[in-house]
Design an enzyme around this catalytic site. Sequence first.
Site, PDB file in Angstrom:
ATOM      1  N   ILE A 239       0.878  -1.169   0.000  1.00 32.87           N
ATOM      2  CA  ILE A 239       0.000   0.000   0.000  1.00 32.87           C
ATOM      3  C   ILE A 239       0.915   1.217   0.000  1.00 32.87           C
ATOM      4  O   ILE A 239       1.837   1.320   0.818  1.00 32.87           O
ATOM      5  CB  ILE A 239      -0.940  -0.006   1.225  1.00 32.87           C
ATOM      6  CG1 ILE A 239      -1.848   1.239   1.229  1.00 32.87           C
ATOM      7  CG2 ILE A 239      -0.189  -0.128   2.531  1.00 32.87           C
ATOM      8  CD1 ILE A 239      -2.915   1.195   2.344  1.00 32.87           C
ATOM      9  N   SER A 240       0.725   2.113  -0.953  1.00 31.49           N
ATOM     10  CA  SER A 240       1.626   3.266  -1.097  1.00 31.49           C
ATOM     11  C   SER A 240       1.516   4.201   0.093  1.00 31.49           C
ATOM     12  O   SER A 240       0.488   4.267   0.777  1.00 31.49           O
ATOM     13  CB  SER A 240       1.296   4.035  -2.378  1.00 31.49           C
ATOM     14  OG  SER A 240       1.552   3.261  -3.520  1.00 31.49           O
TER      15      SER A 240
END
Length: 213
Positions: free
Chosen positions: A63-64
């Site tokens: 997840i960025s």
Amino acid sequence: MIELGNTGVAGQRIKALLEQQGISAPRVLTVIQDTPRDYFVEEAFALQAWGNQALPIGAGQTISQPYIVARMTELLMQSNPQRVLEIGTGSGYQTAILAQVFPRVYSVERIQALQWQAKRRLKNLDLHNVMMKYGDGWLGWQSKAPFDAIIVTAAPAVVPQALLTQLADGGQLILPLGVESQVLQVITRNGDCYTSQNIENVRFVPLVKGELM
């Protein structure tokens, strides 16, 4: 049902951090503040979810960090797109942000288990303006094209040709590009011509071809 806007001090903190890092679009800041990022990671990472860092989500994906999500979303807003294609649904966090900013979102994911989880999360957040597809992100979503904007959340070594052709005239493609060294690019279509602008250096997982059960 998970509530948007119920993130308390953690949400306020990440909003302040993003403002310090140069994010200025009020809608983007509000949506990220109101979206529970901890809901998109495994429980073991919940306490780290509100930090400005990428986190693992399984299957070798991440997840960025909130800054990158905010930056790419802010860049997308420049052309005021109505139909946005996302390549790489992942946890569904970036998808959830897009769904609160743009009228219609289409999202492609090559790992079916991640797609199922993301679909459940979006439903529980009462976000229903997203269409999802299990498939190869390199191929885009031809039957739903053209798109006003396309966002890619993993890094290809070269720009996928299918994504360029599925972009509407005047539309923008935002993606991290490269292998060892990656740069965030904005590519704008003008008829049959494409112009690119380098934004900043980034680090993403690679955009892999094919589907994975």
